[in-house]
Motif scaffolding. Structure first.
Motif, PDB file in Angstrom:
ATOM      1  N   ASN A  29      47.342  28.629  45.059  1.00 25.18           N
ATOM      2  CA  ASN A  29      47.997  28.941  46.333  1.00 25.18           C
ATOM      3  C   ASN A  29      48.670  30.304  46.325  1.00 25.18           C
ATOM      4  O   ASN A  29      49.377  30.655  47.259  1.00 25.18           O
ATOM      5  N   LEU A  30      48.461  31.088  45.272  1.00 24.16           N
ATOM      6  CA  LEU A  30      48.924  32.471  45.212  1.00 24.16           C
ATOM      7  C   LEU A  30      47.727  33.401  45.316  1.00 24.16           C
ATOM      8  O   LEU A  30      46.581  32.972  45.206  1.00 24.16           O
ATOM      9  N   ASN A  31      48.020  34.672  45.480  1.00 23.88           N
ATOM     10  CA  ASN A  31      46.952  35.672  45.516  1.00 23.88           C
ATOM     11  C   ASN A  31      47.451  36.932  44.810  1.00 23.88           C
ATOM     12  O   ASN A  31      47.667  37.969  45.432  1.00 23.88           O
ATOM     13  N   CYS A  32      47.647  36.829  43.503  1.00 23.64           N
ATOM     14  CA  CYS A  32      48.185  37.940  42.718  1.00 23.64           C
ATOM     15  C   CYS A  32      47.146  39.056  42.623  1.00 23.64           C
ATOM     16  O   CYS A  32      46.007  38.800  42.191  1.00 23.64           O
ATOM     17  N   PRO A  33      47.496  40.282  42.986  1.00 23.87           N
ATOM     18  CA  PRO A  33      46.519  41.380  42.951  1.00 23.87           C
ATOM     19  C   PRO A  33      45.939  41.640  41.566  1.00 23.87           C
ATOM     20  O   PRO A  33      44.845  42.185  41.449  1.00 23.87           O
ATOM     21  N   TRP A  34      46.660  41.264  40.522  1.00 17.82           N
ATOM     22  CA  TRP A  34      46.214  41.539  39.154  1.00 17.82           C
ATOM     23  C   TRP A  34      45.499  40.345  38.504  1.00 17.82           C
ATOM     24  O   TRP A  34      45.200  40.372  37.319  1.00 17.82           O
ATOM     25  N   CYS A  35      45.201  39.306  39.266  1.00 19.77           N
ATOM     26  CA  CYS A  35      44.613  38.095  38.688  1.00 19.77           C
ATOM     27  C   CYS A  35      43.334  38.422  37.914  1.00 19.77           C
ATOM     28  O   CYS A  35      42.428  39.080  38.437  1.00 19.77           O
ATOM     29  N   CYS A  36      43.253  37.930  36.694  1.00 20.17           N
ATOM     30  CA  CYS A  36      42.061  38.188  35.873  1.00 20.17           C
ATOM     31  C   CYS A  36      41.056  37.043  35.958  1.00 20.17           C
ATOM     32  O   CYS A  36      39.997  37.103  35.332  1.00 20.17           O
ATOM     33  N   ASN A  37      41.383  35.999  36.726  1.00 17.45           N
ATOM     34  CA  ASN A  37      40.464  34.880  36.931  1.00 17.45           C
ATOM     35  C   ASN A  37      40.254  34.643  38.429  1.00 17.45           C
ATOM     36  O   ASN A  37      40.604  33.574  38.953  1.00 17.45           O
ATOM     37  N   PRO A  38      39.681  35.611  39.150  1.00 14.65           N
ATOM     38  CA  PRO A  38      39.547  35.460  40.605  1.00 14.65           C
ATOM     39  C   PRO A  38      38.672  34.287  41.002  1.00 14.65           C
ATOM     40  O   PRO A  38      38.789  33.781  42.119  1.00 14.65           O
TER      41      PRO A  38
END
Length: 251
Positions: A29-38
């Motif tokens: 439920n988040l959308n972190c710009p740096w996510c390494c597991n899109p």
């Protein structure tokens, strides 16, 4: 009953103590710009231009339990199952029968969570999870909402709740020049860590290795500037003054 995963990783060494089986639950439920597991962000099975054309699969709890127990011989005293994602709390109701069964068999359970989920979900998890790995991302309320789509009040309430029931909590802090490393956020993080000074803390630099994943999912990818080793050491030193249980890791 089934749950939706993106991967089952056997013989994992970086997701908790000992040798572990890590399952990556699909949906966040988040959308972190740096996510390494899109591939774990959407709860839907997605088209993927890589290997098999799809990312995500449903698995029955009994089949998943068989996969986990096949690794039991490697767990020794410290190993076990780690729930990762995505946000594993979002499927906690579906996965509860599995966790209940594993606890009866004395399997250690860890959870990697951002804690931005309803408290009633966490009240289920606390019955089975032996150790929590909790992210600290952005602690200014308006920026938390704007950048990662998170409600900071929910995060803080959940943290207060689990910390009243267990001391088996490790904080993980992603170091991202563009988002988490501004002076104000670091000061807020230090204040939080001082309040929870007995918990372990792990800090790590984000990387750009997920660029191909974003491309295969037809999602935009923004490269991040490198966080120098000197900056990492600087943050490490600041944290060590308020919490002596800090270490630098690579993820």
């Amino acid at each position: 009953m089934s749950v939706r995963l993106t991967n089952i990783q056997h013989f994992s060494l970086d997701d908790g103590p000992g040798i572990r089986t890590t399952i990556f639950l699909k949906g966040c439920n988040l959308n972190c710009p740096w996510c390494c597991n899109p591939e774990t962000i959407s709860s839907k099975i997605e088209k993927y231009s890589g290997d098999n054309g799809l990312v995500g699969f449903d698995i029955e709890l009994k089949d998943l339990e068989d996969e986990i127990l096949a690794d039991k011989v490697f767990y020794d005293d410290n190993g076990g199952l780690t729930l990762s994602g995505g946000e594993p709390l979002l499927q906690i109701k579906q996965i509860e029968p599995l966790l209940k069964s594993l606890k009866r068999q004395n399997i250690n359970i860890c959870m990697e969570t951002a804690l931005f989920a309803p408290l009633n979900y966490l009240k289920i998890a606390i019955k089975y999870v032996d150790e929590f790995y909790v992210d600290i991302k952005i602690l200014r309320k308006d920026k938390c909402k704007e950048i990662i789509k998170g409600n900071l009040d929910v995060y803080l309430e959940n943290l207060k709740y689990i910390s009243s029931l267990t001391d088996k909590i490790t904080f993980r802090i992603p170091l991202v020049n563009e988002y988490t490393l501004n002076e104000e956020n670091i000061e807020l993080i230090l204040n939080l860590l001082e309040k929870y000074s007995t918990f372990n803390v792990e800090i790590f630099k984000v990387h750009n290795l997920a660029e191909e994943k974003y491309k295969n999912l037809n999602k935009n990818f923004k490269k991040f500037s490198d966080v120098g080793d000197g900056k990492v050491e600087e943050i490490y030193g600041k944290i060590k003054k308020v919490n002596n249980n800090v270490k630098i890791i690579k993820l």
